[in-house]
Scaffold this motif. Structure first.
Motif, PDB file in Angstrom:
ATOM      1  N   ILE A  75      -1.073   4.843  -2.123  1.00  0.00           N
ATOM      2  CA  ILE A  75      -0.194   3.712  -1.444  1.00  0.00           C
ATOM      3  C   ILE A  75       0.867   4.534  -0.650  1.00  0.00           C
ATOM      4  O   ILE A  75       1.556   5.400  -1.202  1.00  0.00           O
ATOM      5  N   ASN A  76       1.361   3.739   0.387  1.00  0.00           N
ATOM      6  CA  ASN A  76       2.346   4.387   1.402  1.00  0.00           C
ATOM      7  C   ASN A  76       3.202   3.000   1.906  1.00  0.00           C
ATOM      8  O   ASN A  76       2.702   1.856   1.950  1.00  0.00           O
ATOM      9  N   LYS A  77       4.341   3.335   2.019  1.00  0.00           N
ATOM     10  CA  LYS A  77       5.440   2.360   2.673  1.00  0.00           C
ATOM     11  C   LYS A  77       4.760   1.905   3.935  1.00  0.00           C
ATOM     12  O   LYS A  77       5.068   0.751   4.554  1.00  0.00           O
ATOM     13  N   ASP A  78       4.316   2.943   4.800  1.00  0.00           N
ATOM     14  CA  ASP A  78       4.062   2.610   6.094  1.00  0.00           C
ATOM     15  C   ASP A  78       2.635   3.343   6.572  1.00  0.00           C
ATOM     16  O   ASP A  78       1.891   3.925   5.566  1.00  0.00           O
ATOM     17  N   TRP A  81       1.177   8.875   6.909  1.00  0.00           N
ATOM     18  CA  TRP A  81       0.710   9.492   5.640  1.00  0.00           C
ATOM     19  C   TRP A  81       1.062  10.941   5.835  1.00  0.00           C
ATOM     20  O   TRP A  81       0.362  11.758   6.857  1.00  0.00           O
ATOM     21  N   VAL A  82       2.223  11.384   5.278  1.00  0.00           N
ATOM     22  CA  VAL A  82       2.720  12.813   5.315  1.00  0.00           C
ATOM     23  C   VAL A  82       2.413  13.328   3.851  1.00  0.00           C
ATOM     24  O   VAL A  82       2.830  13.149   2.962  1.00  0.00           O
ATOM     25  N   ASP A  83       1.571  14.589   3.900  1.00  0.00           N
ATOM     26  CA  ASP A  83       1.374  15.465   2.783  1.00  0.00           C
ATOM     27  C   ASP A  83       2.565  16.044   2.175  1.00  0.00           C
ATOM     28  O   ASP A  83       3.339  16.513   3.017  1.00  0.00           O
ATOM     29  N   ALA A  84       2.510  16.519   0.928  1.00  0.00           N
ATOM     30  CA  ALA A  84       3.632  17.381   0.455  1.00  0.00           C
ATOM     31  C   ALA A  84       3.453  18.578   1.025  1.00  0.00           C
ATOM     32  O   ALA A  84       2.470  19.360   1.466  1.00  0.00           O
ATOM     33  N   GLU A  85       4.912  19.213   1.103  1.00  0.00           N
ATOM     34  CA  GLU A  85       4.790  20.622   1.743  1.00  0.00           C
ATOM     35  C   GLU A  85       6.133  21.291   1.214  1.00  0.00           C
ATOM     36  O   GLU A  85       7.121  20.851   1.334  1.00  0.00           O
ATOM     37  N   ALA A  89       8.057  16.354  -1.204  1.00  0.00           N
ATOM     38  CA  ALA A  89       7.026  15.319  -1.745  1.00  0.00           C
ATOM     39  C   ALA A  89       6.268  14.652  -0.645  1.00  0.00           C
ATOM     40  O   ALA A  89       6.837  14.414   0.308  1.00  0.00           O
ATOM     41  N   ALA A  90       5.314  14.103  -1.022  1.00  0.00           N
ATOM     42  CA  ALA A  90       4.225  13.546  -0.079  1.00  0.00           C
ATOM     43  C   ALA A  90       5.031  12.201   0.120  1.00  0.00           C
ATOM     44  O   ALA A  90       5.723  11.456  -0.872  1.00  0.00           O
ATOM     45  N   SER A  91       4.811  11.470   1.063  1.00  0.00           N
ATOM     46  CA  SER A  91       5.201  10.128   1.452  1.00  0.00           C
ATOM     47  C   SER A  91       4.642   9.041   0.907  1.00  0.00           C
ATOM     48  O   SER A  91       5.092   7.919   0.689  1.00  0.00           O
ATOM     49  N   TYR A  92       3.203   9.321   0.096  1.00  0.00           N
ATOM     50  CA  TYR A  92       2.688   8.424  -0.744  1.00  0.00           C
ATOM     51  C   TYR A  92       2.680   8.793  -2.044  1.00  0.00           C
ATOM     52  O   TYR A  92       2.943   9.658  -2.578  1.00  0.00           O
ATOM     53  N   ASN A 252       0.999  17.106  -5.862  1.00  0.00           N
ATOM     54  CA  ASN A 252       1.192  16.386  -4.378  1.00  0.00           C
ATOM     55  C   ASN A 252       0.412  17.383  -3.513  1.00  0.00           C
ATOM     56  O   ASN A 252      -0.019  16.597  -2.693  1.00  0.00           O
ATOM     57  N   THR A 253       0.283  18.552  -3.735  1.00  0.00           N
ATOM     58  CA  THR A 253      -0.416  19.293  -2.746  1.00  0.00           C
ATOM     59  C   THR A 253      -1.877  19.588  -3.360  1.00  0.00           C
ATOM     60  O   THR A 253      -2.738  20.350  -2.700  1.00  0.00           O
TER      61      THR A 253
END
Length: 352
Positions: A75-78, A81-85, A89-92, A252-253
């Motif tokens: 799930i994501n706010k928008d 979709w940004v992965d953790a780096e 943390a990831a956006s989801y 996350n990754t």
């Protein structure tokens, strides 16, 4: 010229036959699907407090053969979709439960908890009481090989959340394998979460040849395998060479790392300049790193790999990184250092 053409035809036939042989049922060509469809209603308002499950289906991704697919809900706010780096943390958020079929019965309570974490709605007084929206997608993976994750097209759904207290206290993750008879119990080594969300783990274990990570003491709950530094939900056993390891895992990754390491005792109990170090050896009977030592009156600490990057001090009952020096009385001791979590601790056992 005719002889050359005949040779070319024969060669082409051999290559075609070889290609067919390589693509047989017991050695299929694995496809990496670009996407698939999640069948979720965009009109329904999911009242999470008054339903037990959210029932969705999704298409079965085309992996080129009848693969055993594991499905996870994200799930994501928008829809960005940004992965953790690194430490970001990831956006989801990925829900903990996984599914072995494309018939998804998602716990409404788990969805609500995950939405609270995603939106950081921890304060009851400011908790929203109106309809909200969230983007949902399904991640698919196959247990036989890592790196073939696929994602459904995201769907924006509507829901009504309800308040529940969510604890972000550090979690632990079991390291189970042939080093402990594959038992996820209090004797199994555990990694400790180093972030609030409980997604990044650090710890130590004496490994044998194969292991996996478990989030609980039940194989019915999420577990992680994989290889070559990559984790996969429900993946195969991770292989290792027997030894004592520092283990780091990042959910996350979806990565992990293994590094053999040593621990020793150093301090003024040996010499005033803290130059002497006594190495500890793993004892499978006690589950501790051990050494028999002769102490003078003074202080000591534990450190990893003969350096100060990782050192433990403070109280013997609860050792912490970069903790204070530990005071010892003179005498001969068996020193035991327990790094199997969830709390690092040590014992000084007088030797008569």
């Amino acid at each position: 010229m005719k002889k050359l053409n005949i040779f070319a035809y024969c060669l082409a036939g051999m290559l075609a036959f070889s290609s067919c042989q390589d693509d047989r049922d017991d050695n299929p060509t694995i496809l990496h699907p670009e996407t698939f469809t999640l069948n979720a209603s965009t009109e329904t308002v999911y009242d999470l407090q008054n339903i037990e499950t959210i029932d969705w289906t999704c298409d079965v991704p085309d992996y080129g053969y009848s693969a055993a697919v594991t499905y996870s809900v994200q799930i994501n706010k928008d829809n960005n979709w940004v992965d953790a780096e690194g430490e970001n943390a990831a956006s989801y958020v990925t829900l903990e439960a996984t599914y072995s079929t494309n018939q998804l019965k998602i716990s409404a309570a788990e969805m609500d908890r995950s939405l609270i974490i995603l939106n950081e709605w921890f304060d009851a007084e400011t908790f929203p009481t109106t309809e909200q929206t969230v983007f949902v997608r399904i991640m698919s993976s196959i247990s036989t090989v890592s790196g073939y994750e696929a994602y459904s097209e995201p769907v924006e759904i509507r829901y009504l959340p309800y308040y529940m207290e969510v604890s972000l206290e550090p979690k632990t993750m079991y390291v189970v394998g042939d080093h402990n008879g594959w038992a996820a119990n209090d004797d199994a080594p555990r990694l400790i979460a180093t972030d609030e969300a409980g997604m990044i783990f650090h710890g130590y274990a004496q490994l044998n040849t194969q292991f996996k990570f478990m989030t609980t003491d039940s194989w019915a709950d999420p577990n992680y395998g994989g290889g070559s530094g990559t984790l996969a939900l429900g993946g195969g056993n991770i292989t290792a060479t027997p030894g004592f390891y520092q283990i780091d895992a990042n959910l996350n990754t979806m990565t992990y790392s293994l590094r053999t390491c040593t621990w020793g005792i150093v301090g003024s109990v040996f010499d005033s300049e803290w130059k002497t170090e006594v190495q500890l050896t793993y004892n499978s009977s006690t589950g501790a790193l051990e050494a028999d030592v002769e102490f003078s009156a003074g202080q000591f600490k534990f450190r990893q790999d003969g350096a100060w990057d990782y050192s433990l001090g403070g109280s013997l009952d609860e050792l912490v990184y970069d903790g204070g020096n530990i005071t010892a009385s003179p005498g001969r001791y068996t020193v035991r250092l327990y790094l199997n979590g969830p709390t690092y601790r040590a014992e000084l056992i007088p030797v008569e």
